[in-house]
Design a protein around this motif. Structure first.
Motif, PDB file in Angstrom:
ATOM      1  N   GLU A  37       0.802  -1.222   0.000  1.00 18.38           N
ATOM      2  CA  GLU A  37       0.000   0.000   0.000  1.00 18.38           C
ATOM      3  C   GLU A  37       0.836   1.274   0.000  1.00 18.38           C
ATOM      4  N   ASP A  38       2.029   1.247   0.570  1.00 18.78           N
ATOM      5  CA  ASP A  38       2.828   2.459   0.610  1.00 18.78           C
ATOM      6  C   ASP A  38       3.365   2.821  -0.777  1.00 18.78           C
ATOM      7  N   ARG A  41       0.493   5.778  -3.693  1.00 22.74           N
ATOM      8  CA  ARG A  41       0.494   7.213  -4.005  1.00 22.74           C
ATOM      9  C   ARG A  41       1.540   7.555  -5.066  1.00 22.74           C
ATOM     10  N   ASP A  42       2.765   7.069  -4.903  1.00 23.32           N
ATOM     11  CA  ASP A  42       3.823   7.400  -5.861  1.00 23.32           C
ATOM     12  C   ASP A  42       3.516   6.827  -7.239  1.00 23.32           C
ATOM     13  N   ALA A  45       0.750   8.888  -8.834  1.00 24.89           N
ATOM     14  CA  ALA A  45       1.266  10.209  -9.224  1.00 24.89           C
ATOM     15  C   ALA A  45       2.045  10.115 -10.536  1.00 24.89           C
ATOM     16  N   THR A  64      -8.472   6.071  -1.481  1.00 27.12           N
ATOM     17  CA  THR A  64      -8.155   6.924  -0.339  1.00 27.12           C
ATOM     18  C   THR A  64      -6.721   7.437  -0.421  1.00 27.12           C
ATOM     19  N   ALA A  65      -5.796   6.565  -0.839  1.00 27.04           N
ATOM     20  CA  ALA A  65      -4.381   6.942  -0.901  1.00 27.04           C
ATOM     21  C   ALA A  65      -4.085   7.941  -2.002  1.00 27.04           C
ATOM     22  N   SER A  66      -4.923   7.974  -3.051  1.00 25.47           N
ATOM     23  CA  SER A  66      -4.581   8.795  -4.218  1.00 25.47           C
ATOM     24  C   SER A  66      -5.595   9.874  -4.551  1.00 25.47           C
ATOM     25  N   ARG A  67      -6.661  10.011  -3.756  1.00 28.09           N
ATOM     26  CA  ARG A  67      -7.743  10.919  -4.154  1.00 28.09           C
ATOM     27  C   ARG A  67      -7.285  12.361  -4.303  1.00 28.09           C
ATOM     28  N   GLU A  68      -6.321  12.804  -3.495  1.00 23.88           N
ATOM     29  CA  GLU A  68      -5.877  14.193  -3.583  1.00 23.88           C
ATOM     30  C   GLU A  68      -5.094  14.460  -4.863  1.00 23.88           C
ATOM     31  N   LEU A  69      -4.646  13.422  -5.553  1.00 23.93           N
ATOM     32  CA  LEU A  69      -3.874  13.588  -6.777  1.00 23.93           C
ATOM     33  C   LEU A  69      -4.762  13.718  -8.005  1.00 23.93           C
ATOM     34  N   THR A 440      -3.236   4.418   6.912  1.00 20.49           N
ATOM     35  CA  THR A 440      -2.582   3.422   6.057  1.00 20.49           C
ATOM     36  C   THR A 440      -3.483   2.227   5.947  1.00 20.49           C
TER      37      THR A 440
END
Length: 443
Positions: A37-38, A41-42, A45, A64-69, A440
């Motif tokens: 899971e970590d 995001r990368d 992106a 959840t991990a990527s919604r802001e991107l 996380t």
């Protein structure tokens, strides 16, 4: 132009998602796979920086991990395991010789677990449920299952949607996957593709704008000046512009063009630009209808309403009955309109995995209800969707904390009671849950 949908999935589930996508034609899928899971995001992106997307599909954890991107306005689908998936998981456990209860279940919505337990006549005291929450960690979910195992005893088993949880508990507790079956994924994927096509079709509808000179000593000269002003405005390069005499200046274009020049029906900078150049007050109306004539009639009605204002403004009238306005020369987003929504609505929509238009409509309904409860069927009726879609929407809202369960109601003497819910859109907008650091988790 073909549709491109980005799909984010755990590497262990890649084949499952590919199987679900086999029936979908005319859509290209761009894949993002992760092992831990970590990495999500990368990887998302990097993916977004190199890939043009029309839509984005993911489970709740990668979302959840990527919604802001995600770019504003990008259609998003969030796959959540359904009551069908839970039922199938229970039957797979039975095939292994396990009794159906006691059992501990993570990630599934509480109402889905309750519905399955009722339908299968399970002892609900022997069912432990931990619904999905963005802040959950893998260790916390694993500890929930250990607590249930200690409470229920050795006959207990685990149903988990989370790959990392299954990896952590494998060989230590009896565990079975609750991942969505291909049919569940396929349904969400098809609905996302249809939503993208619908948005495209809506943007390509023809629309009309009517610009009126509200105050001028020489209206004809002002109209000619206004027409020249619009003709020389780069944003109107793709529009047909015509001087209609006393009816003002009429502009024909695709709906998408008007959405751009009004910043998605927020403000009309052209009003201020024309007023500054001509020294007159300008009012405007926009119409979206089934024909060119209908568009112009709606635009004229909208412009007539705008003229009643003491300040320069504009209105939008759609043939569906939607009215947006007043829109000033430059203004703040209309938070609770059907077509437009403020940044808070956009962010909340990303947070729960719905379209901003849907959340905007729910916010308006929340205000209208003034705290009254409603059933999933009643929610479906308000939004003009099927009862099944209403139930799915309630589960999504429940997972995102946008509704609260408030008992049941018996609408039919021989039918099952319907659960009642209270919308919490206004409270969520005030609390801004998306601004909290995401926990996380894994899917």
């Amino acid at each position: 132009m073909g549709i491109v949908i980005g799909v984010v999935t755990h590497a262990a589930h890649h084949e499952l998602f590919q199987d679900a996508a086999r029936t979908l034609g005319g859509v290209d899928l761009a894949w993002v796979s992760y092992d831990h899971e970590d990495e999500i995001r990368d990887r998302v992106a990097e993916f977004l920086s190199t890939t043009r997307l029309d839509g984005f599909l993911a489970g709740p954890v990668p979302y959840t991990a990527s919604r802001e991107l995600l770019p504003p306005g990008l259609p998003v689908g969030v796959i959540r395991s359904s009551a069908l998936d839970l039922t199938l998981a229970l039957y797979r456990a039975q095939e292994r010789g396990w009794v159906r209860t006691p059992v501990s279940i993570d990630t599934f919505a509480a109402d889905a677990v309750e519905a399955v337990a009722t339908a299968l006549d399970l002892d609900q005291d022997q069912v432990a449920c931990l619904p999905y929450a963005p802040t959950q960690t893998v260790d916390e979910i694993a500890e929930f299952h250990w607590d249930a195992y200690r409470r229920f005893g050795e006959r207990s088993f685990v149903i988990s949607v989370r790959a990392a949880v299954r990896e952590q508990l494998a060989g230590r507790l009896p565990i079975i996957s609750g991942m969505p079956v291909p049919a569940t994924i396929r349904t969400e994927l098809h609905e996302l593709a249809l939503r993208i096509e619908s948005d495209r079709a809506s943007a390509q509808r023809f629309a009309a704008g009517v610009f009126l000179i509200s105050q001028s000593t020489d209206e004809e000269r002002a109209r000619i000046g206004l027409m020249n002003q619009l003709l020389n405005t780069p944003e109107f390069a793709g529009a047909w512009i015509e001087n209609r005499g006393r009816r003002g200046v009429v502009v024909f274009a695709h709906k998408a063009l008007f959405e751009r020049i009004t910043q998605n029906w927020v403000g009309v900078p052209a009003l201020a630009e024309a007023a500054a150049a001509l020294g007159v007050q300008i009012s405007a109306g926009f119409g979206v209808g089934v024909s060119a004539r209908n568009c112009v009639l709606l635009a004229e009605q909208a412009a007539a309403r705008a003229e009643l204002s003491d300040e320069p403004c504009a209105y939008l009238f759609e043939d569906s009955g939607v009215v947006i306005g007043p829109m000033g020369p430059a203004g703040e987003a209309l938070r609770f309109s059907y077509r437009e929504h403020g940044d808070e609505i956009e962010q909340l929509a990303k947070y729960v995995g719905l379209s901003a238009t849907t959340v905007s409509r729910l916010a308006a309904l929340d205000q209208e209800l003034q705290g009254r409860t409603l059933s999933p069927g009643e929610l479906a009726g308000h939004l003009g969707i099927t009862d099944q879609s209403g139930r799915r929407l309630i589960r999504t809202l429940d997972a995102g904390g946008l509704v609260s369960a408030e008992g049941t109601a018996q609408h039919h003497p021989k039918g099952r009671p319907s659960r009642l819910y209270r919308l919490r859109i206004a409270q969520a907008l005030e609390a801004q849950p998306w601004s909290s650091p995401a926990g996380t988790s894994s899917s």
